[in-house]
Scaffold this motif. Sequence first.
Motif, short mmCIF file in Angstrom:
data_model
loop_
_atom_site.label_atom_id
_atom_site.label_comp_id
_atom_site.label_asym_id
_atom_site.label_seq_id
_atom_site.Cartn_x
_atom_site.Cartn_y
_atom_site.Cartn_z
N VAL A 249 18.72 3.89 -2.78
CA VAL A 249 17.90 4.99 -3.24
C VAL A 249 17.79 5.99 -2.11
O VAL A 249 17.37 5.64 -1.01
CB VAL A 249 16.49 4.50 -3.65
N THR A 250 18.18 7.23 -2.40
CA THR A 250 18.10 8.30 -1.40
C THR A 250 17.23 9.40 -1.96
O THR A 250 17.50 9.94 -3.04
CB THR A 250 19.49 8.85 -1.07
N VAL A 251 16.17 9.72 -1.23
CA VAL A 251 15.24 10.76 -1.65
C VAL A 251 15.37 11.94 -0.69
O VAL A 251 15.10 11.80 0.50
CB VAL A 251 13.79 10.26 -1.68
N SER A 252 15.79 13.07 -1.23
CA SER A 252 15.97 14.25 -0.38
C SER A 252 14.70 15.10 -0.36
O SER A 252 13.97 15.17 -1.35
CB SER A 252 17.14 15.09 -0.89
N ASN B 78 0.82 -1.22 0.00
CA ASN B 78 0.00 0.00 0.00
C ASN B 78 0.85 1.27 0.00
O ASN B 78 0.41 2.31 -0.50
CB ASN B 78 -0.92 0.01 1.22
N SER B 79 2.03 1.19 0.57
CA SER B 79 2.87 2.39 0.68
C SER B 79 3.39 2.87 -0.67
O SER B 79 3.80 4.04 -0.79
CB SER B 79 4.05 2.11 1.60
N VAL B 80 3.37 2.02 -1.70
CA VAL B 80 3.89 2.41 -3.01
C VAL B 80 2.85 2.32 -4.11
O VAL B 80 3.11 2.72 -5.25
CB VAL B 80 5.12 1.56 -3.39
N LYS B 81 1.67 1.82 -3.78
CA LYS B 81 0.63 1.62 -4.78
C LYS B 81 0.28 2.95 -5.44
O LYS B 81 0.09 3.97 -4.77
CB LYS B 81 -0.60 1.00 -4.14
N GLY B 82 0.24 2.95 -6.76
CA GLY B 82 -0.06 4.16 -7.51
C GLY B 82 1.15 5.00 -7.85
O GLY B 82 1.06 5.92 -8.66
N ARG B 83 2.28 4.68 -7.23
CA ARG B 83 3.51 5.44 -7.50
C ARG B 83 4.59 4.57 -8.16
O ARG B 83 5.36 5.07 -8.98
CB ARG B 83 4.08 6.02 -6.20
N PHE B 84 4.64 3.31 -7.79
CA PHE B 84 5.63 2.39 -8.34
C PHE B 84 4.96 1.44 -9.33
O PHE B 84 3.80 1.06 -9.15
CB PHE B 84 6.26 1.55 -7.22
N GLU C 216 10.55 9.01 2.63
CA GLU C 216 10.38 7.72 3.29
C GLU C 216 10.62 6.53 2.38
O GLU C 216 10.63 5.38 2.83
CB GLU C 216 9.00 7.61 3.94
N ASP C 217 10.83 6.78 1.09
CA ASP C 217 11.22 5.71 0.16
C ASP C 217 12.72 5.45 0.22
O ASP C 217 13.20 4.49 -0.41
CB ASP C 217 10.83 6.06 -1.27
#
Length: 117
Positions: free
Chosen positions: A113-116, A61-67, A88-89
């Motif tokens: 993977v680092t998301v700033s 659910n945390s990535v659904k629609g984005r990944f 948070e990814d």
Amino acid sequence: VQLQASGGGLVQAGGSLELSCVVSGRTSSDYAVGWFRQAPGKEREYVAAISRTGLSEYYDNSVKGRFTISRDNAKNTVYLQMNSLKPEDTAVYYCNAIRSISPLFGWGQGTLVTVSS
């Protein structure tokens, strides 16, 4: 059988990355494949999976629609397209062959993977 993830990097929040997972030692179509991630100080978690043929997909659910997970069995490669990335990814992402949701083989090095924000 080895599965090696690549394609990680540093990206700003809202950005995109595509990860690749190359399967060697066997034909990739022999296996369903899952993507997992492990954030600092946290346990490894299941993110997405794709069936052997690519006809079925699963997303946490945390990535659904984005990944989006996909595969090209001719290239023995499974992909994870990550859009609208959030801080948070941030994690080391791994791929593995799976049966149900259980990984079948040892873990490779993964790709960071680092998301700033």
